[in-house]
Design a protein around this motif. Structure first.
Motif, short mmCIF file in Angstrom:
data_model
loop_
_atom_site.label_atom_id
_atom_site.label_comp_id
_atom_site.label_asym_id
_atom_site.label_seq_id
_atom_site.Cartn_x
_atom_site.Cartn_y
_atom_site.Cartn_z
N ALA A 82 0.84 -1.20 0.00
CA ALA A 82 0.00 0.00 0.00
C ALA A 82 0.87 1.25 0.00
O ALA A 82 0.52 2.26 -0.63
CB ALA A 82 -0.92 -0.01 1.22
N GLY A 83 2.01 1.18 0.68
CA GLY A 83 2.93 2.32 0.72
C GLY A 83 3.54 2.59 -0.64
O GLY A 83 3.64 3.74 -1.08
N LEU A 84 3.95 1.51 -1.34
CA LEU A 84 4.53 1.69 -2.68
C LEU A 84 3.49 2.32 -3.61
O LEU A 84 3.81 3.25 -4.36
CB LEU A 84 5.00 0.34 -3.25
N VAL A 85 2.26 1.83 -3.52
CA VAL A 85 1.20 2.37 -4.39
C VAL A 85 0.98 3.85 -4.07
O VAL A 85 0.87 4.68 -4.97
CB VAL A 85 -0.10 1.55 -4.22
N ILE A 124 -1.32 0.42 6.65
CA ILE A 124 0.02 0.84 7.08
C ILE A 124 0.87 0.97 5.81
O ILE A 124 0.91 0.06 4.99
CB ILE A 124 0.64 -0.20 8.05
N HIS A 125 1.51 2.11 5.65
CA HIS A 125 2.32 2.34 4.44
C HIS A 125 3.78 1.97 4.64
O HIS A 125 4.48 1.68 3.67
CB HIS A 125 2.23 3.80 4.00
N VAL A 161 0.69 5.16 13.06
CA VAL A 161 -0.41 4.21 13.28
C VAL A 161 -0.17 3.44 14.58
O VAL A 161 -1.09 3.17 15.34
CB VAL A 161 -0.53 3.22 12.09
N LEU A 162 1.09 3.06 14.82
CA LEU A 162 1.42 2.25 15.99
C LEU A 162 2.92 2.36 16.24
O LEU A 162 3.70 2.43 15.29
CB LEU A 162 1.05 0.78 15.73
N GLY A 449 0.55 -8.29 12.01
CA GLY A 449 1.78 -7.74 11.47
C GLY A 449 1.55 -7.29 10.05
O GLY A 449 0.40 -7.11 9.62
N GLU A 450 2.64 -7.09 9.33
CA GLU A 450 2.51 -6.67 7.93
C GLU A 450 3.74 -7.15 7.17
O GLU A 450 4.77 -7.47 7.78
CB GLU A 450 2.34 -5.13 7.86
#
Ligand code: N7H
Length: 466
Positions: A82-85, A124-125, A161-162, A449-450
């Motif tokens: 999502a961050g890359l996008v 989360i990016h 975010v965290l 997690g991510e």
């Protein structure tokens, strides 16, 4: 030849981690301003070339008999799909687990959705890792990073975010995770980086860890991804009093063993190593702390074809499940474990056990492991190990000659069945790989997690911050 000044340090060599703060963030809608700030961050990012410089500085510090620890610190940054996008980078990086994100992968991993922190259910990016010798060193860097991204100002370009902090455990528990076991012993060496290997340590091709290097089996990835690595982050809560109680309730009974020693032995058979780090495969019936702490001996073993294999390491033990070493070479066709290796960079989080928890034998305070690992391919690395090995009762297949009708069962430490079925493992009793143990609860609970990608410095400079 690897360009160490182009690779972020947590991947190879590791950031100095007495303490680590992970800041999970979203990029603000002013993406151009974020890119500018990211560009300014680049000179502060720690690369692998710092490893040698730090080692020299520490030597000098000791030579001059300076008091205390030499102050060390480190900073790395990684981005989710999502961050890359969000940054306008829409190339297919060719890792479907990364692209879908960890929340989408949770059913594959057999996570329990309600145990996930809400933060990991949000977008989360990216994540900023700040590490060092002390909270003071880390906090100084965080303040600098916050100032750079305008945090606390109306034009902040990252939104937190965290934030989670991990700390090495105190005193004699240094280097041990919360169940009490020495951790971070067995890592693959990386060809072209690790010049000296410990006996028993295997060096994998750099492409097993770094995208685009020799040994990366995926083709057609964007060129900017070269020398980056996928970072898997998992917040894994550990139910320590409950784990201890389970061991106390089920001591292995052998002549000459006290109940306490029988419980220690069971714990060692669940993990594959004694608390000291000594491998069960080398010393199956008693701990050997000198062996556990000796890097020239504590990794020098393999599983297949061993003498008295009924007494040695259970197939389901955590270390055998997650790195079966030569077990796979007994299969037809023989298979190498190399493509499935990962580099682990975990650190414990949460407080030591309180008196109340010890008395009540129940977890009151959240604690566990901030699990971080690196690989060039999540589907061969973390995801494969968790899904196809730890959670798969049929893995590893027992040696074919002579055939044994053994179902290894779950990895008792991290194997998951979505919290549903009671798990079992085999081989808890020394002398019987067929013995069966029921595990009443999952002692490690995924709080989510991510999946991230830790790009090279040139990718940051020329692609992501452009
Ligand atoms: Fe594991 N533990 O304390 O029981 N792990 N691990 N791990 N782990 C290892 O060799 C632990 C987790 C691997 O090459 C040791 O460094 C705990 C996940 C791999 O022989 C100990 C948690 C995954 C190895 C622990 C946890 C892995 C390994 C022995 C969660 C991947 C190397 C010390 C809270 C999906 C195996 C050492 C080898 C070793 C523990 C998580 C993988 C003591 C408590 C999620 C590949």
């Amino acid at each position: 030849h690897l360009d160490l000044s182009n690779i972020q340090r947590d991947i190879l060599g590791g950031l100095p981690k007495r303490t680590e703060t992970c800041i999970f963030f979203k990029i603000s809608d002013d993406v151009d301003a974020f890119r500018k700030h990211l560009f300014q961050l680049i000179p502060h990012i720690t690369t692998v070339s710092q490893v040698q410089k730090d080692q020299n500085a520490i030597k000098e510090h000791r030579r001059q008999n300076q008091p205390g620890l030499f102050p060390l610190a480190g900073l790395n940054i990684a981005f989710s799909q999502a961050g890359l996008v969000k940054l306008g980078v829409t190339d297919d990086i060719k890792d479907s687990a990364f692209t879908a994100g960890q929340l989408a992968d949770a059913p594959n991993l057999q996570d329990v959705p309600i145990s996930w922190d809400l933060a990991f259910k949000r977008v989360i990016h990216g994540v900023i890792l700040v590490t060092g010798d002390s909270h003071e060193s880390v906090d100084k860097i965080i303040q600098h990073v916050e100032a750079l991204f305008g945090v606390h100002l109306p034009h902040a370009t990252i939104l937190e975010v965290l934030r989670i902090r991990g700390d090495v455990r105190p005193g004699a528990e240094k280097g041990h995770e919360h169940f009490g076991f020495n951790d971070g012993i067995s890592q693959p060496g990386v060809q072209g980086f690790d010049k000296q290997l410990n006996p028993g340590q295997v060096a994998v091709k750099p492409g097993v860890i770094l995208v685009g290097e020799d040994g990366d089996s995926v083709t057609g990835r964007p060129t900017w991804a070269k020398d980056g690595s996928f970072l898997v982050f998992r917040r894994l809560a550990q139910l320590v009093p409950e784990f201890n109680q389970f061991l106390a309730d089920n001591p292995i009974v052998l002549p000459g063993l006290s109940p306490e020693q029988g419980s220690e032995l069971l714990g060692a058979r669940l993990v594959g190593r004694w608390k000291s780090g000594a491998p069960v495969d080398i010393t199956p019936l008693q701990d050997d702390p000198a062996l556990g702490n000796d890097p020239t001996r504590n990794n020098n073993f393999s599983y297949a074809g061993e003498q008295d294999s009924e007494t040695r390491c259970p197939f389901a033990a955590h270390t055998r499940k997650t790195n079966p070493r030569d077990d796979l070479e007994q299969l037809t066709p023989p298979t190498s474990v190399d493509p499935f290796r990962i580099i682990r960079r975990a650190i414990p989080y949460g407080p030591e056990l309180s008196k109340g928890e010890i008395a009540e034998k129940k977890t009151i305070h959240d604690r566990g492991l901030l699990f971080i690992c690196y690989q060039s391919n999540i589907e061969n690395g973390f995801q494969f190990i968790q899904k196809n090995w730890a959670n798969n009762p049929a893995f590893p297949p027992p040696p074919p000659n002579p055939p044994k009708a053994i179902q290894p069962g779950f990895d008792p430490i991290i194997g998951q069945a979505a919290g549903a079925a009671a798990r079992t493992m085999s081989g808890d009793q020394p002398g019987s790989q067929a013995s069966q143990l029921s595990l009443p609860i999952e002692f490690v609970i995924s709080r989510g997690g991510e999946y991230f990608f830790t790009p090279s410095i040139s990718a940051l400079r020329n692609t992501l911050a452009r």
